[in-house]
Design an enzyme around this catalytic site. Structure first.
Site: not given
Ligand code: DGJ
Length: 743
Positions: A475, A477, A547
């Site tokens: 994942k 980010d 989120d």
């Molecule tokens: C933002 C992401 O969208 C969340 O799912 C998570 O991974 C956080 N960052 C972690 O810092």
């Protein structure tokens, strides 16, 4: 061959059985747009569609023709110079300071298939008969500028991909280089866009076109939560199921501009490309600048028709790699279960609990590396925190493997936190202007991915981290916008390139890592859905949608996202209640019934559920596994919009139209409510379907019955009298399984 050229009137006709796109070389040598819409029979002459009218004050191309002004002629790739004073597709500054360009037709080629765009994500073909590409060359010998316009028409989809490539014989500076420009003859449209903010991304917004400019854009360095690189122009009578719409989608992840500019004669000019703000590209002789690709889709089957074309194209000819056509694992992510507060024992207990319920992959989110007990520190060095994971990533991955789970890992490579080794060793690798304090956001700074040395460092660091570790999912980010876009590695004449080079650097890093680890499923993420765009899909076939994990909010987010993006690309998780973003309590059933229509998983501590909850989850997981090819790769139909109703409904239909799943959702309960039917779509009207309502663990409940596909689509699926709609409180939902039966 769906690309024809009629030499007598120099007209191009790109068509398949659903779309025609017609333009011609005008008497002045410029390209004039004649038609874009439903397929027309090819004819030797479409010149009637070329319209001129004398208009006051207009600059004319010919002394003797007072009506021939490019200001009022619909064009393909307009520039400032030969009379057009509207917003152009291309704006460049020549060595003498002139911005005057006069691009005229030089020639063209037609070739089967579709060439790649160097360094940029783009749709592609696997067989040459899937598409044909027309390349038209325009040039201005005085300015020494040549532009090549690329048009790819797909054989079996009403979709046209466009981009431009620019080169010069003397140095120029590009200040605006759009991917697509389309002049339409009227403005009787509504503009559909995807708008939002953090945790409420991609809400569907519609407004009537008005004279002047209406636009969506990003200046944040990513495609953004606020607007998506997409707009559609739909006829006012176009709805989900019927009517005409033109979609425009940019295959790009950085600053973009998508606008419709309506002139006083109701001509609508759509332009789409890299946002000209903060963009200045110095182009030297011998160099070529390639714009990102824009994908135009025409539908006369409503918004669903447009979306289904994007879904098919983006799922199968934009996404790549092993995971493109593979069903995605059911995952559990520890973020909302633990945030930064975990150790290996806790993680393994979460993992074992999830495994017992059928989950296939455990994602270790943020916080596994040194100095990361909050979001204030730690990004950049990428050293495992052995206090949390004594056996390192490898040891942890092996323990997951022993439990029978695949291992997924969170990374945020584009950032650095103050205080890290990387921060101390390479202050010049942070995007900022020397002499000014870099601006923090989420306590972190953006690494200068426009500098290839930074990309190389990250590639080496991440490769070293992942080598030998049994990771099967990443994942990726990205948790802040880019505010101070200045590169210490670039000279003054390259600062205007930094934001585009940044995205090219991200793409390059993705390209290298996905090539190095072809078995890993990449999911893109940017503080939820700030980089949910077609560019990312080329590297990562799925993205974290938002989120916001609240099921009711997700109805809108997933409904809006589905306007362009396939269900298989939308990360969708069942989270704990009260929901962490809103405090809302929804049933486990509704949370799953929403998340099933996505890349499904859980984002909670499943061990904390009571036995009945765990039993439900086990059934949900088993159900999802049974129907995941249908859920992820079926034809998706939006049936009822949560933006305009207290209910929402959508469905997915298998390719052979023999199985379908309907999701029906009621937001707020109403006393003594009216009757309710949901008109379905995509079924075979001549077949009978067994309709089975599914209960809380997605198991059959209530009496099943048989109804015709025609009845279900025309009269509707009757949901009145379904007890849960009347007594079960708010936020209730039901799935219906439809299976074709023989009489
Ligand atoms: C933002 C992401 O969208 C969340 O799912 C998570 O991974 C956080 N960052 C972690 O810092």
């Amino acid at each position: 061959m769906p690309i024809l050229f009629h030499p007598q009137n120099r007209t191009f006709h790109l068509y398949n059985d659903r779309l025609s796109y017609i333009f011609k070389v005008l008497p002045s040598g410029h390209l004039g747009q004649l038609y874009c819409g439903r397929a027309l029979h090819d004819r030797p002459d479409f010149d009637r569609l070329f319209e001129t009218a004398p208009r006051a004050m207009a600059a004319c191309s010919f002394e003797a023709d007072t009506a021939y002004s490019l200001e009022h002629i619909r064009q393909e790739y307009p520039v400032c110079g030969p009379g057009d004073v509207r917003l152009p597709a291309l704006d460049a500054c020549m060595p003498d300071g002139s911005r005057l360009l006069d691009l005229q037709y030089q020639g063209h080629t037609v070739a089967p298939g579709k060439p790649p765009i160097q360094g940029l994500p783009a749709t592609y073909t696997e067989q040459d008969d899937e598409a044909d590409t027309l390349t038209v060359t325009l040039a201005d010998p005085l300015a020494g500028v040549t532009v090549r316009l690329f048009y790819t028409i797909f054989a079996r989809l009403p979709a046209l991909a466009r981009h431009a490539e620019i080169c010069c014989t003397a140095p120029i500076e590009l200040d605006r280089a759009m991917s697509l420009c389309l002049d339409l003859p009227d403005s009787d449209y509504e503009m559909v866009e995807l708008t939002g903010a953090w945790a409420r991304e991609r809400h569907l917004t519609t407004r009537p076109l008005a004279e002047g400019v209406q636009a969506v854009y990003s200046l944040r360095g990513h495609s953004s939560h606020q607007f998506n690189p997409f707009l559609a122009l739909k006829r006012p009578d176009c709805g989900e199921m019927q009517g005409e719409v033109l979609g425009f989608s940019l295959v790009y992840s950085g600053n973009f501009l998508a606008q419709a500019d309506v002139d006083p004669y109701h001509v609508t000019r759509v332009t789409m490309g890299i946002h000209p703000q903060n963009f200045r590209w110095k182009l030297d002789p011998g160099q070529t600048f390639a714009t990102p690709e824009a994908v135009l889709v025409y539908s006369d089957r409503g918004l669903n028709g447009m979306s289904q074309t994007y879904h098919t194209l983006y799922r199968s000819r934009l996404a790549r790699g092993r995971w493109r056509d593979a069903v995605r694992p059911v995952l559990v992510n520890n973020w909302e279960a633990t945030y930064f507060d975990f150790n290996e024992e806790k993680l393994l207990s979460l993992a074992a609990g999830a495994k017992a319920l059928g989950v296939e992959l455990f994602v270790l989110d943020d916080g596994w590396f040194r100095n990361r007990s909050s979001d204030e520190t730690g990004l950049g060095d990428w050293q495992v925190d052995t206090a949390k994971l004594p056996g390192g990533l490898k040891g942890f991955g092996e323990k997951l493997g022993a439990l029978g789970l695949q291992f997924g890992l969170w990374i945020e490579p584009e950032m650095v936190s103050p205080g890290t080794r990387l921060w101390q060793d390479h202050p010049d690798w942070v995007l900022h202007q020397p002499g000014r304090r870099p601006l923090p956001s989420r306590h972190q700074y953006v690494l200068d991915l426009s500098n290839p040395a930074v990309g190389d460092y990250l590639y080496d660091r991440l490769t070293a981290l992942l080598d030998g570790v049994p990771v099967s999912y990443i994942k990726w980010d990205m948790n802040r916008s880019i505010s101070d876009a200045f590169s210490c590695a670039a000279g003054p004449d390259r600062q205007g390139q930094v934001l585009h080079r940044y995205i090219l650097g991200v793409y390059r890093l993705y390209e290298r890592l996905t090539a190095r680890f072809p078995g890993i499923l990449f999911e893109s993420c940017a503080s939820g859905g700030a980089r949910f765009d077609p560019g990312m899909l080329y590297y990562a076939p799925q993205a974290w949608t938002s989120d916001d994990t609240d099921a009711v909010e997700r109805l809108k987010i997933q409904y809006g996202t589905s306007l362009v993006y396939p269900v298989s690309s939308m990360g969708a998780h069942v989270a704990a209640v009260p929901n962490h973003q809103l405090g809302r309590v929804t049933s486990l059933t509704t949370r799953a019934n929403v998340a099933f229509f996505g890349a499904f998983g859980y984002e909670m501590d499943l061990t904390r559920l009571p036995p009945r909850g765990r039993e439900l989850v086990a059934r949900q997981v088993a159900f999802f596994k049974q129907y995941r090819p249908l859920l992820q790769f079926g034809t998706f139909w939006r049936l009822q919009s949560p933006f305009t109703h207290n209910e929402a409904a959508w469905m997915t239909v298998s390719p052979g139209r023999d199985t379908a799943l309907v999701g029906d959702y009621l937001i707020l309960q109403q006393a003594n409510a009216g009757y309710r039917r949901v008109r379905l779509a995509g079924l075979d009207p001549d077949r009978l379907y067994r309709v089975t309502p599914l209960g809380s663990g997605a198991e059959p409940c209530g009496p099943a019955y048989t109804a015709g596909g025609d009845e279900l689509m025309q009269a509707g699926l009757v949901t009145t009298g379904d007890s849960r709609m009347q007594q079960d409180g708010d936020f209730v939902s039901r799935l219906y399984l439809l299976q074709a039966v023989t009489e």
